[in-house]
Motif scaffolding. Structure first.
Motif, short mmCIF file in Angstrom:
data_model
loop_
_atom_site.label_atom_id
_atom_site.label_comp_id
_atom_site.label_asym_id
_atom_site.label_seq_id
_atom_site.Cartn_x
_atom_site.Cartn_y
_atom_site.Cartn_z
N ARG A 206 -14.39 -7.89 1.93
CA ARG A 206 -14.26 -6.69 2.77
C ARG A 206 -13.47 -5.60 2.03
NH1 ARG A 206 -12.68 -5.98 9.00
NH2 ARG A 206 -14.09 -7.77 9.11
N LEU A 207 -13.95 -4.36 2.09
CA LEU A 207 -13.27 -3.23 1.48
C LEU A 207 -12.22 -2.70 2.45
CD1 LEU A 207 -13.60 -1.49 -1.21
CD2 LEU A 207 -14.50 0.26 0.34
N MET A 208 -10.99 -2.54 1.96
CA MET A 208 -9.89 -2.07 2.78
C MET A 208 -9.46 -0.69 2.31
SD MET A 208 -9.49 -4.70 4.78
CE MET A 208 -7.98 -4.18 5.60
N VAL A 209 -9.37 0.25 3.23
CA VAL A 209 -8.92 1.60 2.92
C VAL A 209 -7.59 1.82 3.63
CG1 VAL A 209 -9.44 4.05 3.03
CG2 VAL A 209 -11.30 2.40 2.71
N PHE A 210 -6.52 1.93 2.84
CA PHE A 210 -5.17 2.09 3.39
C PHE A 210 -4.77 3.56 3.30
CE2 PHE A 210 -5.48 -2.27 1.89
CZ PHE A 210 -5.01 -2.98 2.98
N LYS A 211 -4.74 4.21 4.46
CA LYS A 211 -4.33 5.60 4.52
C LYS A 211 -2.84 5.66 4.80
CE LYS A 211 -8.81 6.79 6.60
NZ LYS A 211 -9.49 7.43 7.76
N ALA A 212 -2.10 6.42 3.99
CA ALA A 212 -0.65 6.45 4.13
C ALA A 212 -0.09 7.78 3.64
CB ALA A 212 -0.02 5.30 3.36
N LYS A 213 1.08 8.12 4.17
CA LYS A 213 1.78 9.30 3.70
C LYS A 213 2.48 9.03 2.36
CE LYS A 213 2.84 10.75 8.45
NZ LYS A 213 3.95 11.02 9.42
N ALA A 214 2.97 7.80 2.20
CA ALA A 214 3.65 7.43 0.96
C ALA A 214 3.14 6.07 0.50
CB ALA A 214 5.16 7.38 1.17
N THR A 215 3.02 5.92 -0.82
CA THR A 215 2.55 4.68 -1.43
C THR A 215 3.59 4.20 -2.42
OG1 THR A 215 0.26 5.48 -1.27
CG2 THR A 215 0.67 3.62 -2.75
N ILE A 216 3.87 2.88 -2.41
CA ILE A 216 4.86 2.32 -3.33
C ILE A 216 4.19 1.26 -4.19
CG2 ILE A 216 7.15 1.31 -3.58
CD1 ILE A 216 7.77 2.11 -0.71
#
Length: 651
Positions: A206-216
């Motif tokens: 499954r392809l996961m798309v993680f939308k976020a304001k900040a990425t670490i």
């Protein structure tokens, strides 16, 4: 796409799932867990993406035996600034003053957190009562320097389960068995910004798309670049098989800036099958420090102090020399400088001149009972990959450290004879360039742990992870969501799934082996412009001719294939970085036959590298760009200092 047969999980190729959070953390090792905890403590929605199972994943998943630089523990006689500056000076300024100060300043705080979460930090049962290395009041146990007491022995195998439990308690969304594969970026107000990441479930596809304001970014340093044996994959690197530097590859593709990527050291652990398991042979390094060493006749090999004076007792090995404030010992040190070196055995060549006979052995029976017990029963057992293959297996087969010696194989103190061209990104290697917030050159993208340049061990990972988590959370609270580009997601989906459409193609192991041979031949111990360019051409030919032939039959094989694609990307990054430095450098373990001058004044600086529209961009940063480490930290972290006083008090 070919059928996925005899596979126990659902086939979800082509299925997309979107996850929205304020902060997304890529990597569930120590740094990632603490980054997520810090952001969650600020009340933000946090997602954590981990390729394995967070409860036991990462380089420290199976444990570790010591915690460096706990300079604020109640027994310490050194300050965070003293040790952080020593790290920088020991590496001849090619070091990370910001991250090391954070490690030294906040490392003990993270140990207190781990204790609160259920990890075992001190000898609360009195198993080692009366030992010189144990503080009777606190139960803390110390390693290496018994005078200054800033490095702790810990039960590291208890830490990851404790962290996982705390993540769940705080409501962090943990996505196990999900590999992060790409950073998502967008242009906001004319400036590039990180807006999330893409991942793939390694069991279902499954392809996961993680939308976020900040990425670490908190993934591992690169591995399997020069050393790979397809039949003995687990012995190709010191760290776990899956820790191969995907975060570096993702960052490089997205335009993140790196430094010191030209640095590589001669192989130290795990020579692709020729070595023994790390810490499985007798030696006097790190976990085994300060084991008594003897030669083939049983003649004891002396330890000497900083000034060359022979030490007469075991206790003396753990204390600075007269007039020496402290000494460093542990994972950050490559070639320790004289003034900080501390007790060591004599150099191997000198031992041969004095008539000592090979083979050498570690003889713990000649050490006091508590020292023998803490090395064999605790340190060998808590260190990564040692509890089962070394401590348990050797004990079951009759090894008794009170009676038996353990041979030290190879020449010198190494467990294998490494070849000059066999390199590793070990001992404070290159990584992401960053500012005082641990922010990269791209707004909204932060880094911690082994993603950072000149990274260190577990205390470093935990401290920088927590620091990056709170800084990223503060940023996320000030900005709005930005939707990622759907075309970018489509391109990444096509790249990820491509090997599933290839029939009777190439296995990922073949490409990994080819990359390693290329790096040995063209980017080994001695570099030269023509060699490096030939190596880069060869890697690009692999990308052009071999990558389209890669073939997989299930999501697990596909994950392994993605890892090798990232190793290929990192290898190109390394060669490009080597081409940028036009001189040789001792602290960077970097030799160019066409530029033999060593460390000329004009090149004593960080050379940075990033990619922009497929073009390599060079930059320069002075060594002391971070300023006075204590003053700059205090100026930016008043809120944390107040929080710390309230949370921990005088503990």
């Amino acid at each position: 796409m070919k059928n996925v047969y005899d596979w126990p999980y659902a086939n979800e190729f082509g299925v997309r799932e979107a996850v929205e959070s304020d902060v997304v953390v890529l990597g569930g090792g120590l740094a990632g867990c603490f980054a997520a905890i810090a952001a969650a403590r600020k009340g933000l929605r946090v997602a954590l993406v981990e390729k394995g199972a967070t409860e036991r994943s990462g380089s420290a998943g199976s444990g570790f035996d010591h915690w460096e630089s706990a300079c604020s523990n109640p027994c310490s006689k050194v300050t965070p600034k003293e040790i952080a500056e020593a790290y920088v000076e020991e590496q001849d300024e090619y070091s990370n003053g910001i991250a090391h100060y954070i490690e030294c300043r906040e490392g003990y705080d993270r140990l207190l957190d781990l204790e609160d979460f259920g990890g075992k930090v001190r000898d609360s049962e009195g198993e080692f009562a009366g030992a010189e290395f144990r503080d009777e009041k606190t139960g803390l146990m110390f390693a290496y320097d018994y005078t200054n007491k800033f490095t702790l022995r810990v039960w590291g195998s208890t830490f990851k389960p404790a962290l996982y439990k705390e993540l769940k308690r705080l409501g962090v969304l943990v996505f196990d068995r999900t590999e992060a594969t790409a950073l998502l970026t967008s242009v906001v107000d004319g400036k590039k910004r990180g807006v999330g990441a893409i991942g793939m479930n390694v069991r279902t596809g499954r392809l996961m798309v993680f939308k976020a304001k900040a990425t670490i970014l908190t993934m591992s340093r690169p591995a399997r670049v020069w050393l790979f044996n397809p039949d003995l994959v687990g012995l190709c690197e010191f760290r776990p098989t899956q820790s191969i530097g995907s975060g570096h590859a993702m960052g490089w593709r997205a335009g993140v800036e790196f430094t010191m990527m030209e640095k590589s050291v001669k192989g130290e652990f795990s020579a692709a099958g020729r070595s023994f398991p790390p810490y499985g042979t007798g030696n006097n390094h790190n976990t085994w420090y300060a084991a008594t060493m003897v030669d083939a006749r049983g003649v004891e090999i002396p330890y000497v102090d900083r000034d060359g004076n022979e030490l007469k007792t075991v206790s003396e090995r753990y204390h600075p020399a007269p007039g020496q404030k402290f000494f460093l010992k542990g994972g950050v040190i490559d070639e320790a400088k004289y003034e900080y070196r501390g007790p060591e055995t004599l150099p191997f060549e000198e031992l041969m001149k004095r008539g000592y006979k090979l083979p050498f052995y570690a003889d713990l029976s000649r050490m006091p009972e508590m020292e023998r017990k803490v090395i064999w029963g605790m340190m060998v057992g808590e260190e990564g990959k040692t509890k089962i293959p070394i401590l348990q297996n050797y004990t079951q087969r009759g090894f008794d450290p009170a009676k038996h010696m353990l041979q030290s194989y190879g020449t010198g103190w190494q467990s294998a004879a490494f070849l000059g061209q066999e390199r590793q990104l070990f001992g404070a290697p290159g990584g992401v360039m960053h500012d005082w917030d641990l922010k990269t050159n791209i707004d909204g993208i932060y880094a911690a742990g082994d993603q950072l340049f000149a990274s260190d061990c577990c205390g470093f990972a935990c401290a920088t992870g927590y620091y990056a988590g709170r800084k990223a959370a503060d940023w996320a609270a000030t900005v709005d969501f930005t939707e990622p580009d759907e075309k970018e997601i489509d391109r990444e989906e096509a790249r990820l799934y491509a090997p599933m459409y290839v029939e009777d193609g190439m296995d990922w192991r073949e490409l990994n082996m080819a990359i390693s041979k290329c790096m040995q031949n063209y980017c080994g111990a001695v570099k030269r412009e023509d060699l490096l360019k030939e190596g880069l051409d060869l890697l690009e030919s692999y990308e052009r001719d071999a990558v389209p032939r890669l073939s997989c039959s299930n999501p697990h094989e596909l994950m392994r294939t993605h890892e090798v694609l990232d190793i290929l990307e990192v290898s190109k990054l390394i060669i490009n970085a080597c081409l940028l430095r036009k001189s040789s450098s001792a602290p960077l373990c970097f030799e160019r036959s066409d530029y033999p001058e060593v460390d000329p004044a004009e090149d004593r600086k960080f050379i940075t590298i990033r990619q922009e529209n497929g073009r390599v961009v060079r930059g320069e940063v002075p060594h002391r760009y971070f300023g006075d480490i204590e003053e700059e930290y205090l100026r930016r972290n008043g809120d944390y200092i107040a929080e710390r006083a309230e949370r921990y008090g005088d503990r």
